[in-house]
Design an enzyme around this catalytic site. Structure first.
Site, PDB file in Angstrom:
ATOM      1  N   LYS A 140       0.875  -1.194   0.000  1.00 44.23           N
ATOM      2  CA  LYS A 140       0.000   0.000   0.000  1.00 44.23           C
ATOM      3  C   LYS A 140       0.901   1.230   0.000  1.00 44.23           C
ATOM      4  CE  LYS A 140      -4.333   1.276   0.138  1.00 44.23           C
ATOM      5  NZ  LYS A 140      -5.520   0.641  -0.456  1.00 44.23           N
ATOM      6  N   ASP A 180      -6.885   4.604  -4.735  1.00 42.85           N
ATOM      7  CA  ASP A 180      -7.570   4.474  -3.442  1.00 42.85           C
ATOM      8  C   ASP A 180      -8.167   5.854  -3.182  1.00 42.85           C
ATOM      9  OD1 ASP A 180      -7.836   2.547  -0.971  1.00 42.85           O
ATOM     10  OD2 ASP A 180      -7.289   4.444  -0.072  1.00 42.85           O
TER      11      ASP A 180
END
Ligand code: NDP
Length: 460
Positions: A140, A180
């Protein structure tokens, strides 16, 4: 209690003590990272029955290793705003676990981004990616850059600066970022352009969520929202229920929320509320999705503007109030910890039947307890929102094969993947003594594949 029951209980206590000890070490090693601690605690607690049944995972230090990222990269992101002022943000990439495939996970641009947020998201991503059944590891990234109110030029300059550093650490077989919060098609386009410019060659598979003109996959935009609804549909089906005729509340009005609204509506539900970080709208007639799409995807305006076009709707300031609207199904699709135990209790009192997490970790640990103790159907994020990354992996597959599947083909694969995730989570929950608990089931089903791969690859 018989002697054998006593022995079993003692063995279980040894495992619990071991898991707690590793958790305390994680907390000590990562001070002040409450979101990361929360994600680790949820998974560790679920794994107690696995360690009791298979002590080999304890003997091989899987828990100690899986909770320590393989690599954390932090970097400076300097850029110049429209007034000519030099600005500096901080960039992150956490490459958490590559035992089943290249690191894979989105990039988040939001002022709340810090090491704790990126580590919690990266840790969750390991298990989510494993659950999809595809060969992708967990990672991430992001930055504390706030895209709100920035011009296209500022977004481009910031994003190019971000990629100028990030490009040293990623690649189609190394680490494949996606979008995201705050990172959509526009930002992915700028990142892809900068990567290509610096690295040369055309490595389509380095990013997912790309535009259709340059290697993107049909259905990627819809995937997380649609996938969440497909997952909840399976939960409902098992109890003889469905979306048809139900009232639904969905938080957020970004990518995940918009396509959850779309699919739930297609399945015959009435979605009566959605939100942004300022407040929420309630439309008793059902949300007009075209207006939400126009406001959010095209004009980048606040959700408050909705009531100007639909005067029968009401707008309320603040985020948590949305959970006081009575509904059959609640889909939190905005951000982490948006449902606490108080909001969870209100939902239960108002008769909610199912909760599906479209966002990552939107329910606090206490809220999850409220749902489970009241036998509410609960679809945890790493299972329910895995559709986004699943279609990202399908995008990588199409890029490798240099072909494009149709919308219907990708949607059918997404549907099948979500159904499999549901079935595998149910099965694992039953096998390890927690029937109906999909939190435990998803964590265990995701964990075992990664743990076995780690064992096979030696102590690394
Ligand atoms: P977007 O940026 O498209 O939308 C986010 C939405 O949530 C916006 O409406 C935003 O409002 C709202 N929001 C953000 N922060 C807060 C906050 N602190 N309080 C209240 N509302 C907030 O992001 P996505 O839709 O892509 O992501 C939403 C969630 O889904 C995140 O948890 C993400 O990690 C998760 N997710 C996303 C996937 C994807 O494919 N995009 C895949 C899997 C999970 P505002 O505009 O006011 O900021």
């Amino acid at each position: 209690m018989t002697t054998s029951q006593q022995v079993k209980q003692d063995e279980m206590q040894v495992v619990k003590d071991y898991v707690n000890e590793v958790y305390e070490t994680v907390k000590k090693r990562n001070p002040n990272e409450s979101e990361f601690h929360q994600a680790v605690k949820e998974i560790f607690d679920s794994l107690v029955p696995v360690f009791a049944k298979h002590p080999k995972y304890m003997d091989n230090g899987i828990l100690e290793r899986i909770s320590e990222p393989e690599r954390i990269i932090t970097f400076r992101v300097p850029w110049v705003d429209d007034q000519g002022k030099v600005r500096v943000n901080r960039g992150f990439r956490v490459q958490f676990n590559s035992s089943i495939g290249p690191y894979k996970g989105g990039i988040r641009f939001h002022p709340s981004v810090n090491a704790s947020i990126i580590k919690f998201l990266g840790f969750e991503q390991i298990f989510k990616n494993s659950l999809t059944g595809q060969p992708i590891g967990g990672g991430k990234g992001g930055s504390d850059f706030d895209p709100k109110g920035k011009s296209d030029g500022e977004i481009m300059r910031f994003t190019q600066s971000f990629m100028t550093e990030l490009c040293k650490y990623i690649g189609p077989d190394i680490d494949v970022p996606a979008g995201d919060i705050g990172v959509g098609a526009r930002e992915i386009g700028f990142m892809f352009g900068q990567y290509k410019r610096i690295r040369g060659g055309y490595e389509a598979g380095v990013l997912t969520g790309k535009g259709l003109e340059y290697g993107g996959s049909l259905t990627r935009t819809e995937a997380t929202g649609y996938g969440t609804v497909y997952f909840v549909e399976e939960m409902l089906k098992d109890k003889g229920l469905s979306f048809e005729g139900s009232t639904v509340v969905i938080s957020g009005s970004g990518n995940v929320a918009i396509y959850a609204i779309e699919k739930a509506t297609q399945l015959g539900a009435k979605v009566v509320a959605c939100s942004d970080s300022n407040g929420y709208i309630y439309d008793k007639d059902g949300i007009n999705l075209e207006t939400v799409k126009k406001l959010k995807e095209v004009e980048r305006k606040r959700i408050q503007e909705y009531v100007k076009e639909h005067p029968q709707a009401e707008y309320y300031e603040g985020c948590s109030g949305i959970w006081s609207i009575p509904c059959d199904i609640a889909l939190p699709c905005a951000t982490q910890n948006e449902i606490d135990d108080v909001s969870a209790q209100i939902l239960v009192t108002n008769g909610v039947k199912a909760v599906g997490e479209g966002a990552n970790m939107p329910s606090t640990l206490e809220a999850i307890d409220v749902f489970l103790n009241n036998h509410i159907l609960f679809g945890p994020a790493k299972a329910a929102n895995a559709g986004g990354v699943a279609v990202s992996a399908l995008e990588m597959a199409q890029n490798s094969m240099r072909l494009s599947w149709t919308f219907e083909e990708v949607d059918a694969k997404l549907h099948e993947i979500m159904t499999n995730i549901y079935r595998n989570s149910v099965k694992a929950a039953e096998e390890y003594g927690h029937p109906g608990n999909l939190v435990v089931g998803a964590n265990i089903a995701g964990f075992i594949k990664v743990a076995d791969a780690m064992m096979a690859q030696g102590i690394i």
